[in-house]
Design an enzyme around this catalytic site. Structure first.
Site, mmCIF file in Angstrom:
data_model
loop_
_atom_site.group_PDB
_atom_site.id
_atom_site.type_symbol
_atom_site.label_atom_id
_atom_site.label_comp_id
_atom_site.label_asym_id
_atom_site.label_seq_id
_atom_site.Cartn_x
_atom_site.Cartn_y
_atom_site.Cartn_z
ATOM 1 N NE ARG A 16 -2.531 -1.656 3.297
ATOM 2 C CZ ARG A 16 -3.136 -1.819 4.463
ATOM 3 N NH1 ARG A 16 -4.304 -1.250 4.682
ATOM 4 N NH2 ARG A 16 -2.580 -2.546 5.419
ATOM 5 N N GLY A 80 1.591 -15.069 7.852
ATOM 6 C CA GLY A 80 0.956 -14.517 9.031
ATOM 7 C C GLY A 80 1.936 -14.215 10.147
ATOM 8 C CG ASN A 170 -4.105 -6.855 18.758
ATOM 9 O OD1 ASN A 170 -3.333 -6.659 19.690
ATOM 10 N ND2 ASN A 170 -3.804 -7.634 17.719
ATOM 11 C CE LYS A 334 31.325 20.971 0.801
ATOM 12 N NZ LYS A 334 32.597 20.175 0.536
ATOM 13 C CE1 TYR A 349 29.487 25.708 -0.632
ATOM 14 C CE2 TYR A 349 31.471 26.228 -1.868
ATOM 15 C CZ TYR A 349 30.685 25.317 -1.186
ATOM 16 O OH TYR A 349 31.100 24.023 -1.046
ATOM 17 C CB SER A 406 35.780 44.627 -3.260
ATOM 18 O OG SER A 406 35.426 44.936 -1.937
#
Length: 450
Positions: A16, A80, A170, A334, A349, A406
């Site tokens: 399912r 079962g 149950n 990271k 980054y 810069s």
């Protein structure tokens, strides 16, 4: 308390779920549902036996990753739950104490419930069944009780109309005294609507033997069984609500609790503030006083005391922020250490890097860490200033107190306290822009005329 063996039934295919992934490997809070169950019984100190289905090597791997000593059995034919338990016979035959059977798709079962089962068994019960009262009992087995004891469990398909009116259902979780399980498990037959060997029939057999069968009731949310995508979403929602409540009780401020999502192992200290729409993946630690601003995503990272993250920041695995560090909007970190008081405020980054204390990283700075084959490291010393739109081409070191102008592309090491400029000389051509624009305009008009 008597020793406990936990038999976890994980052989279901989960059709399912409509997935190529076994249902017990679908995650809740970033962890496979089977792993939640294993962690819970581990915390209780139980021995672990897991019954998996054929071709479920991935399930075995998930179990042994967190419980290397778990006994693994295979149910080659799905006949079962009673038949599934039989596959763990070497484990339960050798068990010196109690035996708990539970399901790998119920990730929210608590140690408190397991403790109550074990306590009842220690107090003389031969079996303990865990029941619950769902809003809609359709499809669930019903607990048939007399004088406070369980005399049988009737599966929905086999129940009479009168039995189907019973609200106590149950959960599938059953505790046994070891001798009781061994006395009844081989006597279970498959004379029922599905032709399967139901573990629940053990209740009727034990009752006929004069054994004492207790039951306890647990909250329905604790017993959500993940067998389709809807139940997976319900389990996730319940898990998140529990985590949010736990954190707020522990002194964490959640500005909009329902919009914050946690992982199973998220660690957050008191006096942390978390703004709306923050997502924590696995492996996150947030220290006291930190602020996580809105729309940030954090995974595998450590955020130091009084640090600030976001809004719209991403911390990837092995990001490690020092005390008072600031990571601003649209910044990605990271595998990098960001030193105490350092500022990486926007549009940047930083990957595979060590950024020293009190460093200022300007807008648009990137560490160029990948050459197409290998990752290389960038080191920036304490107090350095990296100007906006600079590119630090690794491997490279910028010394303490250095200034990178810069727009520079830095390909060589910069010594401490030095000024580094790594950009082409600007050349202005008077009137040349006007000529270029005029030529472009004429070309466009000529094209329209054709």
């Amino acid at each position: 308390m008597t020793e406990l063996l936990s038999i976890i039934l994980a052989a279901g295919e989960g059709t399912r779920m409509r997935s190529a992934t076994p249902k017990v490997l679908h995650p809740v809070g970033g962890l496979p549902v089977v792993s939640h169950v294993v962690r819970t019984v581990q915390a209780f100190g139980a021995q672990i036996a897991v019954v998996v289905g054929p071709n479920h090597e991935a399930v075995e791997a998930a179990v042994t990753e967190i419980a290397p000593g778990a006994a693994i059995s295979r149910q080659e034919q799905r006949l079962g739950t009673g038949h599934a338990v039989l596959q763990a016979k070497p484990s339960y035959d050798a068990a010196p104490g109690h035996i708990l059977v539970l399901y790998a798709d119920t990730p929210l079962v608590t140690a408190a419930t397991i403790t109550e089962i074990a306590t009842r068994l220690d107090a003389g019960a031969d079996m303990v069944v865990v029941g619950f009262r769902p809003g809609d009992p359709t499809g669930y087995g019903r607990l048939l009780t007399e004088n406070g004891r369980v005399v049988a469990i009737r599966e929905h398909k086999d129940a009479t109309e009168a039995e189907r009116t019973i609200g106590l259902c149950n959960s599938g979780i059953i505790g046994f005294r070891g001798d009781t399980l061994r006395a009844v498990i081989d006597r279970i037959d498959n004379k029922n609507a599905k032709g399967e060997y139901y573990l629940t029939d053990a209740v009727e057999l034990a009752s006929a033997d004069g054994r004492r069968i207790d039951y306890i009731e647990a909250d329905a949310n604790e017993l959500i069984g993940v067998d389709d995508r809807t139940k997976l979403a319900q389990a996730e929602a319940t898990f998140q609500e529990l985590r949010r409540s736990d954190f707020m009780k522990a002194g964490v401020t959640l500005k909009d609790p329902k919009s914050v999502w946690f992982s199973y192992d998220t660690q957050i200290a008191r006096d942390v503030t978390i703004e709306p729409n923050v997502v924590f993946g696995p492996g996150v630690v947030i220290e006291e006083g930190a602020v996580i601003h809105a729309f940030s995503h954090i995974e595998g990272a450590h955020v130091g005391r009084n640090a600030s993250v976001g809004p719209f920041a991403r911390l990837r695995p092995e990001a490690n922020l020092g005390e008072g560090a600031k990571i601003g909007n649209f910044v990605e970190i990271k595998k990098a250490e960001i030193g105490k008081g350092a500022k990486v405020s926007h549009l940047t980054y930083i990957g595979d890097a060590s950024i020293g204390a009190d460093v200022n990283i300007g807008a648009g700075v990137i560490t160029v860490n990948y050459d197409g084959y290998n990752k290389h490291r960038t080191v920036v010393g304490d107090g350095a200033f990296i100007g906006s739109n600079a590119a630090l081409v690794a491997p490279v070191t910028v010394g303490a107190g250095a200034l990178v102008a810069s727009g520079s592309v830095i390909t060589e090491d910069v010594e401490a306290d030095a000024l580094a400029l790594g950009r082409a000389r600007q050349v202005n051509k008077p009137g040349r822009a006007k000529e270029i624009f005029a030529a472009a305009k004429a070309k466009k008009q000529a094209k329209k005329g054709n």
